[in-house]
Scaffold this motif. Sequence first.
Motif, PDB file in Angstrom:
ATOM      1  N   VAL A  93       7.138  23.758  23.217  1.00  0.00           N
ATOM      2  CA  VAL A  93       6.999  25.290  22.565  1.00  0.00           C
ATOM      3  C   VAL A  93       7.373  24.923  21.179  1.00  0.00           C
ATOM      4  O   VAL A  93       8.089  24.122  20.643  1.00  0.00           O
ATOM      5  CB  VAL A  93       8.367  26.208  22.995  1.00  0.00           C
ATOM      6  CG1 VAL A  93       8.118  27.416  22.504  1.00  0.00           C
ATOM      7  CG2 VAL A  93       8.519  26.240  24.525  1.00  0.00           C
ATOM      8  N   ILE A  94       6.309  25.690  20.556  1.00  0.00           N
ATOM      9  CA  ILE A  94       6.437  25.537  19.000  1.00  0.00           C
ATOM     10  C   ILE A  94       6.827  26.726  18.229  1.00  0.00           C
ATOM     11  O   ILE A  94       6.594  27.695  18.802  1.00  0.00           O
ATOM     12  CB  ILE A  94       5.169  24.927  18.446  1.00  0.00           C
ATOM     13  CG1 ILE A  94       5.127  24.501  16.875  1.00  0.00           C
ATOM     14  CG2 ILE A  94       3.867  25.847  18.567  1.00  0.00           C
ATOM     15  CD1 ILE A  94       3.850  23.899  16.322  1.00  0.00           C
ATOM     16  N   GLY A  95       7.827  26.571  17.145  1.00  0.00           N
ATOM     17  CA  GLY A  95       8.133  27.599  16.573  1.00  0.00           C
ATOM     18  C   GLY A  95       8.705  27.498  15.163  1.00  0.00           C
ATOM     19  O   GLY A  95       8.590  26.144  14.641  1.00  0.00           O
ATOM     20  N   THR A  96       9.300  28.339  14.456  1.00  0.00           N
ATOM     21  CA  THR A  96       9.878  28.103  13.066  1.00  0.00           C
ATOM     22  C   THR A  96      11.199  28.703  13.350  1.00  0.00           C
ATOM     23  O   THR A  96      11.653  29.183  14.261  1.00  0.00           O
ATOM     24  CB  THR A  96       8.945  29.091  12.041  1.00  0.00           C
ATOM     25  OG1 THR A  96       9.330  30.362  12.452  1.00  0.00           O
ATOM     26  CG2 THR A  96       7.839  28.749  11.946  1.00  0.00           C
ATOM     27  N   TYR A  97      11.829  28.502  12.190  1.00  0.00           N
ATOM     28  CA  TYR A  97      13.402  28.994  12.161  1.00  0.00           C
ATOM     29  C   TYR A  97      13.594  30.480  12.596  1.00  0.00           C
ATOM     30  O   TYR A  97      14.578  30.917  13.146  1.00  0.00           O
ATOM     31  CB  TYR A  97      13.990  29.025  10.711  1.00  0.00           C
ATOM     32  CG  TYR A  97      13.598  29.894   9.804  1.00  0.00           C
ATOM     33  CD1 TYR A  97      14.097  31.202   9.439  1.00  0.00           C
ATOM     34  CD2 TYR A  97      12.383  29.537   8.729  1.00  0.00           C
ATOM     35  CE1 TYR A  97      13.401  31.921   8.561  1.00  0.00           C
ATOM     36  CE2 TYR A  97      11.922  30.128   7.862  1.00  0.00           C
ATOM     37  CZ  TYR A  97      12.541  31.547   7.670  1.00  0.00           C
ATOM     38  OH  TYR A  97      12.060  32.382   6.594  1.00  0.00           O
ATOM     39  N   HIS A  98      12.457  31.398  12.467  1.00  0.00           N
ATOM     40  CA  HIS A  98      12.398  32.956  13.076  1.00  0.00           C
ATOM     41  C   HIS A  98      12.967  32.655  14.625  1.00  0.00           C
ATOM     42  O   HIS A  98      13.553  33.817  15.028  1.00  0.00           O
ATOM     43  CB  HIS A  98      11.324  33.589  12.709  1.00  0.00           C
ATOM     44  CG  HIS A  98      10.794  33.406  11.525  1.00  0.00           C
ATOM     45  ND1 HIS A  98      10.353  32.462  10.899  1.00  0.00           N
ATOM     46  CD2 HIS A  98      11.084  34.228  10.487  1.00  0.00           C
ATOM     47  CE1 HIS A  98      10.084  32.727   9.445  1.00  0.00           C
ATOM     48  NE2 HIS A  98      10.629  33.865   9.336  1.00  0.00           N
ATOM     49  N   GLY A 104      15.398  27.700  22.096  1.00  0.00           N
ATOM     50  CA  GLY A 104      16.018  26.437  22.484  1.00  0.00           C
ATOM     51  C   GLY A 104      17.335  26.777  23.256  1.00  0.00           C
ATOM     52  O   GLY A 104      17.621  26.117  24.303  1.00  0.00           O
ATOM     53  N   ALA A 105      18.022  27.953  22.744  1.00  0.00           N
ATOM     54  CA  ALA A 105      19.302  28.054  23.638  1.00  0.00           C
ATOM     55  C   ALA A 105      18.870  28.425  25.040  1.00  0.00           C
ATOM     56  O   ALA A 105      19.530  28.375  25.951  1.00  0.00           O
ATOM     57  CB  ALA A 105      20.196  29.129  22.923  1.00  0.00           C
ATOM     58  N   ILE A 106      17.762  29.411  24.942  1.00  0.00           N
ATOM     59  CA  ILE A 106      17.390  30.143  26.211  1.00  0.00           C
ATOM     60  C   ILE A 106      16.940  29.038  27.295  1.00  0.00           C
ATOM     61  O   ILE A 106      17.208  29.128  28.437  1.00  0.00           O
ATOM     62  CB  ILE A 106      16.283  31.156  26.080  1.00  0.00           C
ATOM     63  CG1 ILE A 106      16.854  32.374  25.474  1.00  0.00           C
ATOM     64  CG2 ILE A 106      15.747  31.647  27.433  1.00  0.00           C
ATOM     65  CD1 ILE A 106      15.989  33.470  24.895  1.00  0.00           C
ATOM     66  N   TRP A 113      15.362  20.902  30.601  1.00  0.00           N
ATOM     67  CA  TRP A 113      16.019  19.579  30.152  1.00  0.00           C
ATOM     68  C   TRP A 113      15.522  19.328  29.019  1.00  0.00           C
ATOM     69  O   TRP A 113      14.178  18.606  28.855  1.00  0.00           O
ATOM     70  CB  TRP A 113      16.045  18.451  31.113  1.00  0.00           C
ATOM     71  CG  TRP A 113      16.731  17.230  30.723  1.00  0.00           C
ATOM     72  CD1 TRP A 113      16.458  16.084  30.350  1.00  0.00           C
ATOM     73  CD2 TRP A 113      18.552  17.421  30.649  1.00  0.00           C
ATOM     74  NE1 TRP A 113      17.555  15.305  30.206  1.00  0.00           N
ATOM     75  CE2 TRP A 113      18.760  15.844  30.277  1.00  0.00           C
ATOM     76  CE3 TRP A 113      19.289  18.080  31.020  1.00  0.00           C
ATOM     77  CZ2 TRP A 113      19.979  15.584  30.073  1.00  0.00           C
ATOM     78  CZ3 TRP A 113      20.407  17.822  30.734  1.00  0.00           C
ATOM     79  CH2 TRP A 113      20.820  16.555  30.560  1.00  0.00           C
ATOM     80  N   LEU A 114      16.045  19.307  27.855  1.00  0.00           N
ATOM     81  CA  LEU A 114      15.462  19.026  26.467  1.00  0.00           C
ATOM     82  C   LEU A 114      15.128  17.671  26.091  1.00  0.00           C
ATOM     83  O   LEU A 114      16.230  16.778  26.320  1.00  0.00           O
ATOM     84  CB  LEU A 114      16.174  19.706  25.221  1.00  0.00           C
ATOM     85  CG  LEU A 114      16.545  21.293  25.334  1.00  0.00           C
ATOM     86  CD1 LEU A 114      16.897  21.624  23.902  1.00  0.00           C
ATOM     87  CD2 LEU A 114      15.153  22.046  25.701  1.00  0.00           C
ATOM     88  N   LEU A 115      13.910  17.094  25.804  1.00  0.00           N
ATOM     89  CA  LEU A 115      13.753  15.936  25.751  1.00  0.00           C
ATOM     90  C   LEU A 115      13.670  15.320  24.308  1.00  0.00           C
ATOM     91  O   LEU A 115      13.904  14.360  23.680  1.00  0.00           O
ATOM     92  CB  LEU A 115      12.398  15.260  26.412  1.00  0.00           C
ATOM     93  CG  LEU A 115      12.102  15.536  27.958  1.00  0.00           C
ATOM     94  CD1 LEU A 115      10.726  15.724  28.149  1.00  0.00           C
ATOM     95  CD2 LEU A 115      13.030  14.505  28.465  1.00  0.00           C
ATOM     96  N   ILE A 142       9.847  21.915  20.525  1.00  0.00           N
ATOM     97  CA  ILE A 142      10.826  21.464  21.461  1.00  0.00           C
ATOM     98  C   ILE A 142       9.894  21.123  22.628  1.00  0.00           C
ATOM     99  O   ILE A 142       8.971  21.661  23.089  1.00  0.00           O
ATOM    100  CB  ILE A 142      11.759  22.469  21.988  1.00  0.00           C
ATOM    101  CG1 ILE A 142      12.512  23.213  20.741  1.00  0.00           C
ATOM    102  CG2 ILE A 142      12.433  22.160  22.991  1.00  0.00           C
ATOM    103  CD1 ILE A 142      13.331  24.348  21.263  1.00  0.00           C
ATOM    104  N   TRP A 143      10.235  19.881  23.296  1.00  0.00           N
ATOM    105  CA  TRP A 143       9.668  19.311  24.295  1.00  0.00           C
ATOM    106  C   TRP A 143      10.649  19.105  25.430  1.00  0.00           C
ATOM    107  O   TRP A 143      11.760  18.628  25.145  1.00  0.00           O
ATOM    108  CB  TRP A 143       8.915  17.853  24.179  1.00  0.00           C
ATOM    109  CG  TRP A 143       8.481  17.238  25.171  1.00  0.00           C
ATOM    110  CD1 TRP A 143       7.590  17.933  25.948  1.00  0.00           C
ATOM    111  CD2 TRP A 143       8.208  15.683  25.534  1.00  0.00           C
ATOM    112  NE1 TRP A 143       6.984  17.137  26.913  1.00  0.00           N
ATOM    113  CE2 TRP A 143       7.606  15.626  26.463  1.00  0.00           C
ATOM    114  CE3 TRP A 143       9.041  14.555  24.871  1.00  0.00           C
ATOM    115  CZ2 TRP A 143       7.066  14.368  27.301  1.00  0.00           C
ATOM    116  CZ3 TRP A 143       8.789  13.370  25.326  1.00  0.00           C
ATOM    117  CH2 TRP A 143       7.780  13.266  26.504  1.00  0.00           C
ATOM    118  N   ALA A 144      10.395  19.899  26.592  1.00  0.00           N
ATOM    119  CA  ALA A 144      11.610  19.757  27.676  1.00  0.00           C
ATOM    120  C   ALA A 144      10.927  19.562  28.856  1.00  0.00           C
ATOM    121  O   ALA A 144       9.713  19.769  29.265  1.00  0.00           O
ATOM    122  CB  ALA A 144      12.076  21.193  27.619  1.00  0.00           C
ATOM    123  N   ALA A 145      11.713  18.874  29.818  1.00  0.00           N
ATOM    124  CA  ALA A 145      11.423  18.766  31.148  1.00  0.00           C
ATOM    125  C   ALA A 145      11.776  20.124  32.196  1.00  0.00           C
ATOM    126  O   ALA A 145      12.502  20.644  31.782  1.00  0.00           O
ATOM    127  CB  ALA A 145      11.713  17.419  31.713  1.00  0.00           C
TER     128      ALA A 145
END
Length: 358
Positions: A93-98, A104-106, A113-115, A142-145
């Motif tokens: 998932v790509i994003g900005t501070y907005h 990430g929290a969700i 599982w955050l990689l 964020i790259w997550a499994a």
Amino acid sequence: MEIVRELPLDQILLGDAVRMMRMLPTASVHCIFADPPYNLQLRGELRRPDDSLVDGVDDDWDRFTDFAAYDAFTREWLGECRRLLRKDGTLWVIGTYHNIFRIGAILQEMEFWLLNDIVWRKANPMPNFRGRRFTNAHETLIWAARGRDSRHRFNYQAMKALNDDVQMRSDWFLPLCTGPERLRNEHGLKLHPTQKPEALLHRVLLAATSPGDIVLDPFLGTGTTAVVARRLHRHYIGIERHPAYVEAALGRVRRVRPSSDEGVATTPVKRDQPRVPFGSLVERGLIEPGTILMDRTRKVQAVVVADGTIRVGSLQGSIHKVGAEVQNAPTCNGWTFWHVEREGTLVAIDVLRTVPGA
Ligand SMILES: C[S@@+](CC[C@H](N)C(=O)[O-])C[C@H]1O[C@@H](n2cnc3c(N)ncnc32)[C@H](O)[C@@H]1O
């Protein structure tokens, strides 16, 4: 809603991401790349993350009234992503501070599982016009499994090769999507405010997928993920709800040819630019996979591979390593040893890395 039996491989679906994803079978895709709408906290005007006003097209997809509405939407589409991913699949998932902290929290709440979090540092960010904040010069991926027990794919060697035989780090320095790659409408305005550079997707897909894998992008926009997937021999499924973007994406995907040398720039600039790995020229389409490199006498020929290595017969490695081995020399500066043919003339690959933004 009926679930389709056959996956719509290499297709772009026009419609709402969640609705469309609900029609796809469980555990069917290897990788998801999502560039979701931002939560822009509007103050009566439509603004980009760098605080500049958005021009051109109808960007109503960015209008969320509050955090709760954005979070509910995020939970919905991430829930579908989780259902569609294979056990060992990964999500980007790509994003900005907005929006990226909320996402990430969700993701963690949902037991992804955050990689890694990758910082895409923009070589040429938009200036901050109002001068009341720092220039916003990066985005976060964020790259997550799918879960803690996933055996996720990471093409470590390909990433290292792409980075001139040095481990790939989590900070990526790549230019924004500009020049001929940027889609424009008949008035010369950007067709889409957040079209991502193909180089970014090249790195993502090369890192986390294999040829033949299925990549889903639920917010396809202008089709960047589909274009790169096709170029790298991965299957794609794209979803986008704006008809004009779907049309643009379809046209773009149709134009993808693996042997194309589109994007080669010729304007020489000063040599005091930051050094770049050979792989980044491949990522950016300045040298296509399959291109033939030659020494100055044209006696030695090598083929460029998608991960930035080159191959001479059964010998494969970086431009420097292969250059040294074919000469039986202890070392070699691959940048000056290898050449490409441009309009009948041999050009050292060193020249290509001096194009603006390389
Ligand atoms: C940040 S942009 C993606 C840009 C894309 N990565 C590219 O390179 O062109 C988000 C896209 O999601 C689309 N979108 C927003 N909400 C959507 C929804 N609920 N379903 C499908 N598409 C949606 C928007 O129209 C927009 O094109």
